[in-house]
Design a protein around this motif. Structure first.
Motif, PDB file in Angstrom:
ATOM      1  N   GLY A 130      34.560  32.347  35.381  1.00 49.64           N
ATOM      2  CA  GLY A 130      34.573  32.589  36.823  1.00 49.64           C
ATOM      3  C   GLY A 130      35.535  33.676  37.252  1.00 49.64           C
ATOM      4  N   PHE A 131      36.124  33.455  38.418  1.00 49.88           N
ATOM      5  CA  PHE A 131      36.883  34.484  39.126  1.00 49.88           C
ATOM      6  C   PHE A 131      37.909  35.216  38.252  1.00 49.88           C
ATOM      7  CE2 PHE A 131      40.485  35.740  41.781  1.00 49.88           C
ATOM      8  CZ  PHE A 131      39.857  36.523  42.723  1.00 49.88           C
ATOM      9  N   SER A 171      43.271  31.305  43.834  1.00 49.87           N
ATOM     10  CA  SER A 171      41.999  31.928  44.219  1.00 49.87           C
ATOM     11  C   SER A 171      40.791  31.134  43.745  1.00 49.87           C
ATOM     12  CB  SER A 171      41.912  33.338  43.619  1.00 49.87           C
ATOM     13  OG  SER A 171      43.035  34.079  43.955  1.00 49.87           O
ATOM     14  N   LEU A 172      41.007  30.261  42.755  1.00 51.75           N
ATOM     15  CA  LEU A 172      39.874  29.513  42.218  1.00 51.75           C
ATOM     16  C   LEU A 172      39.310  28.550  43.257  1.00 51.75           C
ATOM     17  CD1 LEU A 172      41.335  28.767  38.684  1.00 51.75           C
ATOM     18  CD2 LEU A 172      39.641  30.489  39.288  1.00 51.75           C
ATOM     19  N   ARG A 183      36.274  37.351  35.530  1.00 50.52           N
ATOM     20  CA  ARG A 183      35.384  38.399  36.071  1.00 50.52           C
ATOM     21  C   ARG A 183      36.174  39.515  36.749  1.00 50.52           C
ATOM     22  NH1 ARG A 183      31.019  35.739  39.633  1.00 50.52           N
ATOM     23  NH2 ARG A 183      30.380  37.894  39.895  1.00 50.52           N
ATOM     24  N   MET A 184      37.373  39.176  37.253  1.00 45.46           N
ATOM     25  CA  MET A 184      38.207  40.222  37.862  1.00 45.46           C
ATOM     26  C   MET A 184      38.659  41.256  36.830  1.00 45.46           C
ATOM     27  SD  MET A 184      38.509  40.119  41.110  1.00 45.46           S
ATOM     28  CE  MET A 184      39.831  41.287  41.342  1.00 45.46           C
ATOM     29  N   GLY A 190      35.699  48.140  34.966  1.00 46.57           N
ATOM     30  CA  GLY A 190      35.382  48.670  36.299  1.00 46.57           C
ATOM     31  C   GLY A 190      36.153  47.982  37.405  1.00 46.57           C
ATOM     32  N   ARG A 191      36.750  46.820  37.106  1.00 45.51           N
ATOM     33  CA  ARG A 191      37.572  46.157  38.130  1.00 45.51           C
ATOM     34  C   ARG A 191      39.043  46.345  37.739  1.00 45.51           C
ATOM     35  NH1 ARG A 191      33.452  41.536  38.590  1.00 45.51           N
ATOM     36  NH2 ARG A 191      32.067  42.391  40.172  1.00 45.51           N
ATOM     37  N   LEU A 192      39.739  45.250  37.504  1.00 44.93           N
ATOM     38  CA  LEU A 192      41.158  45.392  37.178  1.00 44.93           C
ATOM     39  C   LEU A 192      41.346  45.616  35.687  1.00 44.93           C
ATOM     40  CD1 LEU A 192      42.838  42.583  39.330  1.00 44.93           C
ATOM     41  CD2 LEU A 192      42.760  45.031  39.800  1.00 44.93           C
ATOM     42  N   ASP A 193      42.340  46.435  35.354  1.00 47.86           N
ATOM     43  CA  ASP A 193      42.771  46.560  33.965  1.00 47.86           C
ATOM     44  C   ASP A 193      44.043  45.731  33.814  1.00 47.86           C
ATOM     45  OD1 ASP A 193      40.802  48.305  32.919  1.00 47.86           O
ATOM     46  OD2 ASP A 193      41.700  49.932  34.096  1.00 47.86           O
TER      47      ASP A 193
END
Lengths: 359, 109
Positions: free
Chosen positions: A171-172, A205-206, A175-176, A180-183
């Motif tokens: 999940g979150f 955040s979950l 996937r973050m 292309g999102r966070l390194d």
């Protein structure tokens, strides 16, 4: 007997004032224990007991992302206390929260360094030929890699408690960190650590409305001293996150999240490939249907990935924390203890210190 | 701990089911929570969050850099100076660990 409405309000005010003043802190991790091995930030504890009847001893490997107090939360709500009462000889490997000196620790630092050292130290201390290794959360990842990468170690049984495996199902938080999102370096600070506050934000955040629900539940049960004690202990633990070593985090993102190494069954560590299929000892995978941190779908594939002929799956109707502390733990833990007991011998454990004392 | 009476049981007794303030809260919270979770799991939210995170981090670095330059004019240590000192101490600690480990191995041999 339940108190009447007036009594409840009086208690609610009293407990509310104590809560707001910050003086209501239950004492946690009270089970007596001895520090038997230490190396850098790794600590190996042995819990005192006069009724060690099951052999081999248990070594619990704790996660790197939280404090180990959750395993010995309160008297009567302690996984370690329960295992001791069942006659097990319990060792716990936990970690002093990481600081800048640990920023360059890699997965190999733990899997090829601290954890094997702790296994040998626990076996020596208990005078045992073998150990049952239990890993909780990220500690289960370390335990899996240990068992797969170190067949020479005397591991009799392996138990994974809420172990993330298929990171596509996490999940979150995973996937973050997809490309292309966070390194990883976007969340690592100048000292090379993922700060505790970032870890806390990630967990919050979950379940975005969790803080509000917690406050409402607190108000509803504020009059109940026993409930409040458990709530404060768990809540304090949950908010007391620890920093994560940056180098380990980079590997976690690269090997476990992006390459999904555990699910693929192969994790490159050091100069070799660690294969889950090389785990030959009896294996128990425990995961929870209500777990919002390590989802059931993420843990589920493990049993099919290890090479053991005796691989068992135990699915529980609890949450991530409920497995080790609280009401639901009282139903879960006996099943885990029974699985281990069935694969253990009954000879009493006696280590060098006990041998010396006996002489 | 208080036990809440199940509505079905109450109806079976011939009483109307009582609805507490908590039941009302839960009835509102559940769909809100489910909606918020679904939104946070969407690609659009995660992409936006990742971008915001990176921009915020760059802005913070710029602010820290500017404050550091200003502090340097007054001969005061900046955040970066403190971090450098922390990292130097950490590097020393790592060297001590390596030496201790080598010593331990040579003793074992």
């Amino acid at each position: 007997m339940s108190p009447n409405l007036v009594e409840r309000q009086v208690r609610r005010v009293r407990n509310g004032v104590a809560y707001l003043a910050g003086s209501a802190h239950p004492a946690v991790a009270q089970t007596p224990r001895d520090l038997v091995f230490t190396r850098d930030k790794a600590r190996l504890w042995r819990y005192r007991s006069d009724r060690r009847t099951v052999r081999p001893p248990l070594l619990i490997v704790h996660s790197l992302v939280s404090k180990s107090t959750i395993l010995d939360l309160l008297p009567g709500s302690s996984m370690i206390g329960f295992l001791l009462s069942e006659g097990f000889d319990v060792f716990l490997l936990d970690w002093v929260p990481a600081d800048a000196a640990d920023a360059q620790n890699t997965l190999e630092t733990y899997v090829d360094g601290y954890v094997p050292d702790a296994v040998r130290a626990a076996a020596d201390e208990a005078g045992a030929d073998e150990l049952t290794v239990i890993g909780y959360c990220f500690g289960a990842v370390l335990a899996l890699l240990l068992a797969a990468g170190h067949p020479e170690l005397p591991i009799r049984n392996l138990v994974a408690l809420t172990c993330p495996c298929d990171y596509r199902e996490m999940g979150f938080m995973s996937r973050m960190f997809m490309p292309g999102r966070l390194d990883p370096d976007d969340v690592i600070d100048d000292t090379g650590l993922v700060p505790a506050a970032v870890m806390d934000e990630g967990f919050q955040s979950l379940k975005p409305t969790d803080r509000v629900v917690q406050q409402v539940t607190l108000w509803e049960n504020l009059w109940n001293d026993r409930w409040l004690e458990g709530y404060l202990a768990i809540n304090r633990w949950a908010r007391d996150q620890v920093a994560f070593p940056g180098a380990t985090f980079r590997q976690t993102v690269d090997l476990l999240i992006r390459r999904n190494g555990l699910f693929e069954g192969v994790v490159p560590l050091g100069r070799r490939d660690v294969r889950l299929a090389d785990i030959a000892c009896p294996f128990l995978n425990v995961y929870c249907e209500q777990d919002t941190i390590v989802r059931a779908a993420s843990s589920k594939p493990l049993v099919g990935l290890v090479g053991s002929d005796d691989a068992t799956e135990l699915v529980l109707q609890s949450g991530h924390i409920g497995l080790v502390a609280g009401r639901q733990a009282k139903e879960a833990q006996p099943q885990i203890a029974e699985w281990i007991r069935a694969r253990s011998a009954g000879a009493p454990a006696r280590g060098p210190r006990e041998e010396e004392a006996a002489r | 701990m208080a036990t809440r009476r199940a509505p079905a049981d109450a109806e079976a007794d011939g009483h109307l089911p009582s609805v507490s303030w908590r039941d009302v809260f839960d009835a509102v919270e559940r769909p809100v929570s489910a909606g918020a979770e679904a939104w946070m799991q969407s690609d659009a939210f995660m992409d936006a969050l990742a971008l915001t995170w990176k921009l915020e981090r760059r802005a913070l670095h710029a602010v820290h850099g500017a404050v550091g330059t200003w502090l340097a004019l007054w001969g005061l240590p900046s955040r970066a100076d403190v971090k450098d000192a922390v990292n130097q101490v950490a590097a020393l600690e790592r060297q001590v660990r390596e030496l201790s480990e080598e010593l331990r191995r040579s003793r074992a041999e």
